[in-house]
Design an enzyme around this catalytic site. Structure first.
Site, PDB file in Angstrom:
ATOM      1  N   LYS A  13       0.827  -1.182  -0.093  1.00 26.81           N
ATOM      2  CA  LYS A  13       0.023   0.040  -0.036  1.00 26.81           C
ATOM      3  C   LYS A  13       0.991   1.322   0.083  1.00 26.81           C
ATOM      4  O   LYS A  13       0.757   2.196  -0.787  1.00 26.81           O
ATOM      5  CB  LYS A  13      -0.900   0.163   1.231  1.00 26.81           C
ATOM      6  N   ARG A  88     -10.389   1.632   7.711  1.00 20.95           N
ATOM      7  CA  ARG A  88     -10.027   0.148   8.041  1.00 20.95           C
ATOM      8  C   ARG A  88     -11.216  -0.680   8.374  1.00 20.95           C
ATOM      9  O   ARG A  88     -11.077  -1.870   8.406  1.00 20.95           O
ATOM     10  CB  ARG A  88      -8.895   0.195   8.839  1.00 20.95           C
ATOM     11  N   ARG A 127      11.362  -6.638   6.159  1.00 21.26           N
ATOM     12  CA  ARG A 127      11.198  -5.064   6.246  1.00 21.26           C
ATOM     13  C   ARG A 127      12.028  -4.500   7.366  1.00 21.26           C
ATOM     14  O   ARG A 127      12.006  -4.996   8.400  1.00 21.26           O
ATOM     15  CB  ARG A 127       9.664  -4.878   6.476  1.00 21.26           C
ATOM     16  N   ARG A 162      10.334  -2.520  13.171  1.00 20.70           N
ATOM     17  CA  ARG A 162       9.389  -2.025  13.783  1.00 20.70           C
ATOM     18  C   ARG A 162       8.577  -3.136  14.544  1.00 20.70           C
ATOM     19  O   ARG A 162       8.446  -4.130  14.183  1.00 20.70           O
ATOM     20  CB  ARG A 162       8.234  -1.292  13.025  1.00 20.70           C
ATOM     21  N   ARG A 173      -2.178  -8.904  13.285  1.00 19.92           N
ATOM     22  CA  ARG A 173      -2.680  -7.890  12.295  1.00 19.92           C
ATOM     23  C   ARG A 173      -3.487  -8.272  11.200  1.00 19.92           C
ATOM     24  O   ARG A 173      -4.357  -7.759  10.676  1.00 19.92           O
ATOM     25  CB  ARG A 173      -1.398  -6.875  11.629  1.00 19.92           C
TER      26      ARG A 173
HETATM   27  P1  AMP Z   1      -0.169   1.091   9.121  1.00 22.34           P
HETATM   28  O1  AMP Z   1       1.209   1.968   9.049  1.00 22.34           O
HETATM   29  O2  AMP Z   1      -1.178   1.456   8.181  1.00 22.34           O
HETATM   30  O3  AMP Z   1       0.237  -0.250   8.861  1.00 22.34           O
HETATM   31  O4  AMP Z   1      -0.601   1.003  10.533  1.00 22.34           O
HETATM   32  C1  AMP Z   1       0.092   0.819  11.789  1.00 22.34           C
HETATM   33  C2  AMP Z   1      -0.910   0.434  12.861  1.00 22.34           C
HETATM   34  O5  AMP Z   1      -1.621   1.931  13.214  1.00 22.34           O
HETATM   35  C3  AMP Z   1      -2.114  -0.498  12.849  1.00 22.34           C
HETATM   36  O6  AMP Z   1      -1.575  -1.706  13.047  1.00 22.34           O
HETATM   37  C4  AMP Z   1      -2.890  -0.026  13.863  1.00 22.34           C
HETATM   38  O7  AMP Z   1      -2.453  -0.404  15.153  1.00 22.34           O
HETATM   39  C5  AMP Z   1      -2.694   1.707  13.662  1.00 22.34           C
HETATM   40  N1  AMP Z   1      -3.805   2.165  12.639  1.00 22.34           N
HETATM   41  C6  AMP Z   1      -3.432   2.814  11.552  1.00 22.34           C
HETATM   42  N2  AMP Z   1      -4.501   3.146  10.684  1.00 22.34           N
HETATM   43  C7  AMP Z   1      -5.677   2.506  11.506  1.00 22.34           C
HETATM   44  C8  AMP Z   1      -6.951   2.920  11.014  1.00 22.34           C
HETATM   45  N3  AMP Z   1      -7.722   3.296  10.317  1.00 22.34           N
HETATM   46  N4  AMP Z   1      -8.104   2.017  12.060  1.00 22.34           N
HETATM   47  C9  AMP Z   1      -7.290   1.496  13.436  1.00 22.34           C
HETATM   48  N5  AMP Z   1      -6.011   1.524  13.571  1.00 22.34           N
HETATM   49  C10 AMP Z   1      -5.275   2.193  12.826  1.00 22.34           C
END
Ligand code: AMP
Length: 216
Positions: A13, A88, A127, A162, A173
């Site tokens: 993404k 999400r 990663r 991370r 996740r």
């Molecule tokens: P990402 O970088 O998009 O993979 O997001 C990393 C983490 O941020 C996720 O595992 C969630 O804990 C939190 N997060 C990011 N965007 C959302 C969202 N739209 N709804 C809920 N949690 C989010």
């Protein structure tokens, strides 16, 4: 052009969002990046969401919706954007629909990046991301190696794994992703907005297929 990117962690993404930003001159909006920035700045909201992010859990809908609404109601309201990681859940999609209606921002399409869980686990285990929260750029030991091993190309800060990229976390996740995404995609499918894209291809092929699906 106003796009939403949907896909599990590791589906590419972020990479596709970057390309769409360059190609169409869009603003990139990533809720994960916004949260990591808040954690890096040690804000009250950052301290609240860090334990959930570290465990691979979703941040509760009201917190995420507030962060996004604040951005779209601010002086720097994005008019043309690509959203990476929001909405999400079905409930986030409904809140975002209401916000977009108020702000007169109809969506062009929802890009669904489709990939199997095992491929995601294989990809994410390589990663490494920049430990500087203001940067956060990610690389991959095989697919996108940094010029100097262990060092960020953009700002020279050491790269780290991370907490939310550990295998146990990534499986949690993925579980969360599947639990929430079906209803979200169903909602957008009814609105004829979803474009399904095979995300196991190379980034170049994926991007070409996205452009084709957008009629470009
Ligand atoms: P990402 O970088 O998009 O993979 O997001 C990393 C983490 O941020 C996720 O595992 C969630 O804990 C939190 N997060 C990011 N965007 C959302 C969202 N739209 N709804 C809920 N949690 C989010």
């Amino acid at each position: 052009m106003r796009l939403v990117l949907v896909g599990p962690p590791g589906s590419g993404k972020g990479t596709q969002a970057e390309r769409l930003v360059k190609h169409f001159g869009l603003t990139a909006i990533g809720t994960g990046a916004m949260f990591r920035d808040a954690i890096g700045r040690d804000t009250a909201m950052g301290r609240q969401v860090k334990p959930m992010m570290d465990q691979g859990l979703l941040v509760p809908d009201p917190i995420v919706n507030d962060v996004v609404a604040e951005l779209f109601r601010s002086a720097v309201k994005p008019e043309r954007f690509v959203l990476d990681g929001y909405p999400r859940t079905y409930s986030q999609a409904i809140a975002f629909d209401a916000l977009r209606t108020q702000e007169h921002l109809p969506l062009t399409a929802v890009i669904d990046l489709d990939i199997a869980d095992e491929e995601v686990v294989r990809r994410i285990s390589g990663r490494r991301c920049c430990s500087n929260p203001a940067c956060g750029a990610c690389f991959h030991s095989a697919a996108r190696p940094p010029k100097a091993p262990g060092t960020c190309d953009l700002c020279g800060t050491p790269l780290i794994v991370r907490d939310d990229d550990l295998e146990e976390t990534i499986r949690r996740r993925l579980g969360e992703f599947h639990k929430n995404t079906d209803a979200l995609l169903d909602h957008y499918r009814k609105l004829n907005l979803v474009r399904d894209i095979d995300a196991t291809q190379t980034p170049d092929v994926i991007f070409a297929n996205i452009l084709k699906a957008l009629g470009q």
